[in-house]
Motif scaffolding. Structure first.
Motif, PDB file in Angstrom:
ATOM      1  N   LYS A 144      11.958  14.931 -49.232  1.00  0.00           N
ATOM      2  CA  LYS A 144      10.792  15.612 -48.645  1.00  0.00           C
ATOM      3  C   LYS A 144       9.690  14.613 -48.314  1.00  0.00           C
ATOM      4  CE  LYS A 144       9.387  19.231 -51.003  1.00  0.00           C
ATOM      5  NZ  LYS A 144       9.130  20.089 -52.182  1.00  0.00           N
ATOM      6  N   PHE A 162      15.406  23.876 -45.561  1.00  0.00           N
ATOM      7  CA  PHE A 162      14.067  24.418 -45.363  1.00  0.00           C
ATOM      8  C   PHE A 162      13.065  23.736 -46.284  1.00  0.00           C
ATOM      9  CE2 PHE A 162      10.705  27.499 -46.491  1.00  0.00           C
ATOM     10  CZ  PHE A 162      10.067  27.526 -45.262  1.00  0.00           C
ATOM     11  N   GLU A 163      13.481  23.482 -47.515  1.00  0.00           N
ATOM     12  CA  GLU A 163      12.567  22.795 -48.434  1.00  0.00           C
ATOM     13  C   GLU A 163      12.327  21.351 -47.986  1.00  0.00           C
ATOM     14  OE1 GLU A 163      11.887  22.231 -53.261  1.00  0.00           O
ATOM     15  OE2 GLU A 163      13.580  23.421 -52.506  1.00  0.00           O
ATOM     16  N   GLY A 213       9.908  21.529 -45.144  1.00  0.00           N
ATOM     17  CA  GLY A 213       8.724  22.328 -45.430  1.00  0.00           C
ATOM     18  C   GLY A 213       7.406  21.584 -45.239  1.00  0.00           C
ATOM     19  N   LEU A 257       5.535  21.570 -41.881  1.00  0.00           N
ATOM     20  CA  LEU A 257       4.785  22.734 -41.397  1.00  0.00           C
ATOM     21  C   LEU A 257       3.285  22.464 -41.356  1.00  0.00           C
ATOM     22  CD1 LEU A 257       6.632  25.741 -43.086  1.00  0.00           C
ATOM     23  CD2 LEU A 257       6.302  25.361 -40.634  1.00  0.00           C
ATOM     24  N   LYS A 278      12.900  31.579 -41.386  1.00  0.00           N
ATOM     25  CA  LYS A 278      12.148  30.857 -42.430  1.00  0.00           C
ATOM     26  C   LYS A 278      11.105  29.937 -41.789  1.00  0.00           C
ATOM     27  CE  LYS A 278      16.131  30.764 -45.594  1.00  0.00           C
ATOM     28  NZ  LYS A 278      17.077  29.881 -46.325  1.00  0.00           N
ATOM     29  N   TYR A 279      11.566  29.071 -40.914  1.00  0.00           N
ATOM     30  CA  TYR A 279      10.653  28.184 -40.194  1.00  0.00           C
ATOM     31  C   TYR A 279      10.042  28.976 -39.052  1.00  0.00           C
ATOM     32  CZ  TYR A 279       8.997  23.443 -39.087  1.00  0.00           C
ATOM     33  OH  TYR A 279       8.217  22.319 -38.898  1.00  0.00           O
TER      34      TYR A 279
END
Length: 424
Positions: A245, A276-277, A280, A283, A302-303
């Motif tokens: 991440k 998605f994580e 994340g 975003l 999700k996004y």
């Protein structure tokens, strides 16, 4: 009209000849004097930053703030302080000149030394990057090279203010200002520069693919390609999620308009559940994602829909220079390597994995100037590598590769000493 155009071209030719003549004096300067000049220019950048910022504001007023190049064009108090600090760092570095890189004595008694020397005159073509003006000057001057600068029209006023400041300092030290010359921001100047055989010893284009292709296809003088970066990062099946991440976000969003920014995230299919994580943090920066089938399916719902697009063939191999990133799903390391081999530009590539064997295989197999393991490609930078500053990132294999700093600004010559030997 023809007479006017012809006179303009003659003026450019005379300019190149003056720079070549002025360059002859640079190798004779002591390293102490070169360092004094660099520190004096660094002081002037800080003391007279308002002059540069006013010029830069005029350049910025002509560009849409939403243009991704706006960030590259913009100078601030902090950025000018950083530029001055980089110049002082270059002054602290050992001189790259006069190093004996090879020596031997032949059976006949001849003594051979291979010694590092300047190229002579470096021609630099760059786009909306006014910081490059100071970077090129510092590295060229420290390495005994004169430089001909051809900036883009977007940054012309900023470049003029910067070169005027450099000229004032050079004059104070009795050094011919022609050793740093800024050309008019015209296409004709670029064309003449690329044909200045006998005056410019090496041309370095720094910019996008279109610029580099044009220079390569047009130049009659030697060229080293730098700049264009289609950058990939592979998140392996054994990658650490938290590390991933941080690395992905930093590589993509630190500065989107630079050549080491991330363009495509390659993810192992076994880790799609973490996708998605992984993305994340993007975003917060409203990064648009161009996802392939499996990745799109997982991110859909999700996004944010407005930021999620289906990837096309053009999504891969694109240097976005914007808050945009492609996502490609692969089933194996070899598939990730195939993707990089097909779409990468030889600039910077990275792998995120806790498996050392996989990482070593990746680093050995990837054909790029800089190959990272568990670190973001945003570190591809001469200053970050401890080289002081850089003229650009070379993506070619002949000659310098990676960050081009002081050592890369030199060539060599052979010095041979004898005692009357003759060849039979």
């Amino acid at each position: 009209m023809y007479h006017t155009q012809n006179s303009y071209l003659m003026e450019l030719t005379e300019t190149f000849q003056r720079v070549k003549a002025a360059s002859k004096s640079l190798p004779q300067l002591s390293d102490t004097l070169r360092n004094q000049v660099l520190n004096a220019v660094a002081d002037a950048i800080v003391d007279y930053k308002e002059r540069i910022l006013v010029a830069n504001e005029k350049d910025l007023a002509k560009m849409d703030p939403k243009n991704p190049l706006y960030d590259r064009l913009q100078l601030t108090d902090k950025r000018l302080d950083d530029i001055a600090a980089d110049m002082r760092n270059v002054a602290l570095l050992p001189s790259p000149l006069g190093h004996v890189t090879k020596e031997k004595t032949l059976p006949n008694g001849l003594r051979l030394h291979r010694v590092s020397v300047p190229f002579g005159v470096i021609g630099m073509i760059y786009e909306a990057r006014p910081n490059v003006t100071f970077d090129v000057f510092s590295l060229c001057f420290k390495s005994g090279n004169a430089c001909v600068l051809k900036g883009g029209s977007d940054a012309d006023l900023s470049n003029q203010a910067s070169v005027e400041l450099i000229h004032e300092v050079l004059s104070q030290y009795g050094i011919n200002p022609d050793v740093v010359t800024l050309l008019p921001a015209t296409h004709e100047a670029t064309g003449e520069m690329l044909n200045a055989v006998g005056c410019i010893d090496l041309c370095i284009p720094r910019g996008g693919r279109r610029l580099i292709d044009f220079v390569r296809n047009t130049a009659r003088i030697p060229v080293i390609e730098t700049g264009a970066g289609v950058v990939n990062t592979y998140f392996d099946k054994d990658g650490d999620l938290e590390m991933g991440k941080a690395i992905i976000c930093n590589a993509k969003t630190r500065r989107v308009s630079v050549c080491n920014a991330l363009d495509c995230l390659i993810i192992h299919e076994r880790r799609l559940g973490d996708l998605f994580e992984l993305v994340g943090p993007l975003l917060d920066h409203k990064v648009e994602l161009y996802a392939d089938g499996p990745a799109y399916q997982l991110l859909e719902g999700k996004y944010p829909t407005i930021l999620l697009k289906q990837a096309t063939h053009e999504s891969f191999g694109t240097e976005f220079m914007d808050y945009k990133m492609a996502i490609r799903t692969v089933a194996s390391l070899s598939e990730a390597l195939d993707h990089i081999d097909r779409y990468g530009s030889g600039h910077s590539e990275a792998i995120i994995t806790q498996n050392e064997e996989t990482a070593r295989t990746f680093q050995q197999a990837v054909d790029a100037a800089c190959v990272y393991w568990n670190a973001p490609t945003s570190f591809t930078d001469g200053a970050q590598f401890g080289l002081g500053a850089e003229i650009g990132i070379s993506t070619q294999k002949l000659g310098p590769r990676g960050p081009m700093a002081l050592e890369e600004m030199t060539t060599y010559k052979w010095i041979i000493e004898g005692e009357g030997q003759t060849r039979g």
